[in-house]
Design a protein around this motif. Structure first.
Motif, mmCIF file in Angstrom:
data_model
loop_
_atom_site.group_PDB
_atom_site.id
_atom_site.type_symbol
_atom_site.label_atom_id
_atom_site.label_comp_id
_atom_site.label_asym_id
_atom_site.label_seq_id
_atom_site.Cartn_x
_atom_site.Cartn_y
_atom_site.Cartn_z
ATOM 1 N N ASP A 196 28.829 52.107 46.499
ATOM 2 C CA ASP A 196 27.530 52.602 45.169
ATOM 3 C C ASP A 196 28.039 51.375 43.874
ATOM 4 O O ASP A 196 26.237 51.722 43.826
ATOM 5 C CB ASP A 196 28.038 53.610 44.029
ATOM 6 C CG ASP A 196 28.512 54.580 45.376
ATOM 7 O OD1 ASP A 196 27.153 55.148 46.636
ATOM 8 O OD2 ASP A 196 28.785 55.639 44.689
ATOM 9 N N LEU A 197 28.369 50.600 43.857
ATOM 10 C CA LEU A 197 28.297 49.460 42.998
ATOM 11 C C LEU A 197 27.309 48.438 43.892
ATOM 12 O O LEU A 197 26.533 47.903 42.963
ATOM 13 C CB LEU A 197 29.713 48.501 42.404
ATOM 14 C CG LEU A 197 30.465 49.427 41.211
ATOM 15 C CD1 LEU A 197 32.130 48.674 41.539
ATOM 16 C CD2 LEU A 197 29.869 49.232 39.870
ATOM 17 N N ILE A 198 27.717 48.236 45.149
ATOM 18 C CA ILE A 198 27.115 47.150 46.132
ATOM 19 C C ILE A 198 25.670 48.036 45.962
ATOM 20 O O ILE A 198 24.455 46.682 45.409
ATOM 21 C CB ILE A 198 27.522 46.970 47.434
ATOM 22 C CG1 ILE A 198 29.291 46.787 46.689
ATOM 23 C CG2 ILE A 198 27.200 46.706 48.015
ATOM 24 C CD1 ILE A 198 29.064 44.876 46.910
ATOM 25 N N GLU A 202 35.660 45.061 39.200
ATOM 26 C CA GLU A 202 35.217 46.483 38.096
ATOM 27 C C GLU A 202 36.013 47.263 38.842
ATOM 28 O O GLU A 202 36.013 48.214 38.605
ATOM 29 C CB GLU A 202 33.799 46.366 38.037
ATOM 30 C CG GLU A 202 33.057 45.244 37.217
ATOM 31 C CD GLU A 202 31.564 46.174 37.066
ATOM 32 O OE1 GLU A 202 31.520 47.369 37.344
ATOM 33 O OE2 GLU A 202 30.246 44.457 36.963
ATOM 34 N N CYS A 203 36.257 47.379 40.606
ATOM 35 C CA CYS A 203 36.563 48.556 41.100
ATOM 36 C C CYS A 203 37.405 48.568 41.039
ATOM 37 O O CYS A 203 38.201 49.884 40.816
ATOM 38 C CB CYS A 203 35.819 48.318 42.119
ATOM 39 S SG CYS A 203 36.053 50.182 44.045
ATOM 40 N N SER A 210 46.609 39.973 40.846
ATOM 41 C CA SER A 210 46.572 39.703 42.932
ATOM 42 C C SER A 210 45.407 40.053 43.493
ATOM 43 O O SER A 210 45.169 39.166 44.480
ATOM 44 C CB SER A 210 48.009 40.080 42.195
ATOM 45 O OG SER A 210 48.196 39.347 43.639
ATOM 46 N N LEU A 211 44.718 41.139 43.699
ATOM 47 C CA LEU A 211 43.984 40.815 44.037
ATOM 48 C C LEU A 211 43.133 40.710 44.347
ATOM 49 O O LEU A 211 42.305 40.710 45.014
ATOM 50 C CB LEU A 211 44.006 43.498 44.412
ATOM 51 C CG LEU A 211 45.518 43.732 44.362
ATOM 52 C CD1 LEU A 211 45.085 45.038 44.091
ATOM 53 C CD2 LEU A 211 45.640 44.065 46.143
ATOM 54 N N GLN A 212 42.701 41.066 43.032
ATOM 55 C CA GLN A 212 40.929 39.899 42.534
ATOM 56 C C GLN A 212 40.887 38.644 43.612
ATOM 57 O O GLN A 212 40.011 38.769 43.919
ATOM 58 C CB GLN A 212 40.463 39.351 41.300
ATOM 59 C CG GLN A 212 39.743 39.087 41.259
ATOM 60 C CD GLN A 212 38.571 39.660 41.102
ATOM 61 O OE1 GLN A 212 37.823 41.036 40.475
ATOM 62 N NE2 GLN A 212 37.736 39.516 42.428
ATOM 63 N N LYS A 248 32.162 39.973 44.142
ATOM 64 C CA LYS A 248 33.502 39.402 43.698
ATOM 65 C C LYS A 248 33.794 40.172 42.252
ATOM 66 O O LYS A 248 34.184 41.313 41.737
ATOM 67 C CB LYS A 248 34.015 37.772 43.474
ATOM 68 C CG LYS A 248 34.257 37.324 44.605
ATOM 69 C CD LYS A 248 34.189 35.495 44.548
ATOM 70 C CE LYS A 248 34.196 34.854 45.856
ATOM 71 N NZ LYS A 248 34.749 33.505 45.582
ATOM 72 N N LYS A 249 32.896 40.037 41.189
ATOM 73 C CA LYS A 249 32.447 40.359 40.058
ATOM 74 C C LYS A 249 32.665 42.628 40.056
ATOM 75 O O LYS A 249 33.417 42.420 39.596
ATOM 76 C CB LYS A 249 31.431 40.000 39.003
ATOM 77 C CG LYS A 249 31.759 38.543 38.994
ATOM 78 C CD LYS A 249 30.331 38.332 38.160
ATOM 79 C CE LYS A 249 30.383 36.854 37.781
ATOM 80 N NZ LYS A 249 29.546 36.370 38.638
#
Length: 115
Positions: free
Chosen positions: A15-17, A107-108, A66-68, A102-103
């Motif tokens: 949804d963000l995408i 957030e997610c 780490s996940l980012q 990436k941003k």
């Protein structure tokens, strides 16, 4: 891993995408941005097991960072094959879409580990 929470997070990222796709009039650059976002969404869905794991004793901020980093590395490693119909604007747009993704991932995933 809670499958409902995983599905909810996949849906949230998707949804963000969708909400962040460029809706301006047609241009190669805009189409590239949208394609880059779509590629990032697909990459997340294909690799969701690498990003969402049971909450551990690890500090949530460290886990999110780490996940980012892992997501950024995967996105940065995507090689976009130049197609004959891709202009430089379209390719630039794809990479801009990757940066936006990436941003959005940040957030997610932050919300996943810090509800």
């Amino acid at each position: 891993m809670d499958q409902r929470k995983v599905k909810k997070t996949i849906r949230k990222f998707s949804d963000l995408i969708e909400r962040n796709k460029d809706t301006r009039a047609y241009s190669d650059y805009k189409e590239g941005i949208n394609e880059g976002l779509e590629m990032a969404k697909d990459t997340f869905e294909e690799n969701v097991d690498k990003f969402l794991s049971p909450v551990s004793d690890e500090d949530p901020a460290v886990k999110v960072r780490s996940l980012q980093d892992r997501f950024n590395l995967i996105i940065d490693s995507i090689v976009v094959k130049e197609k004959p119909n891709y202009t430089q604007d379209h390719l630039d747009g794809i990479y801009e879409g990757f940066e936006k993704s990436k941003k959005l991932f940040g957030e997610c995933i932050n919300e996943y580990y810090n509800p």
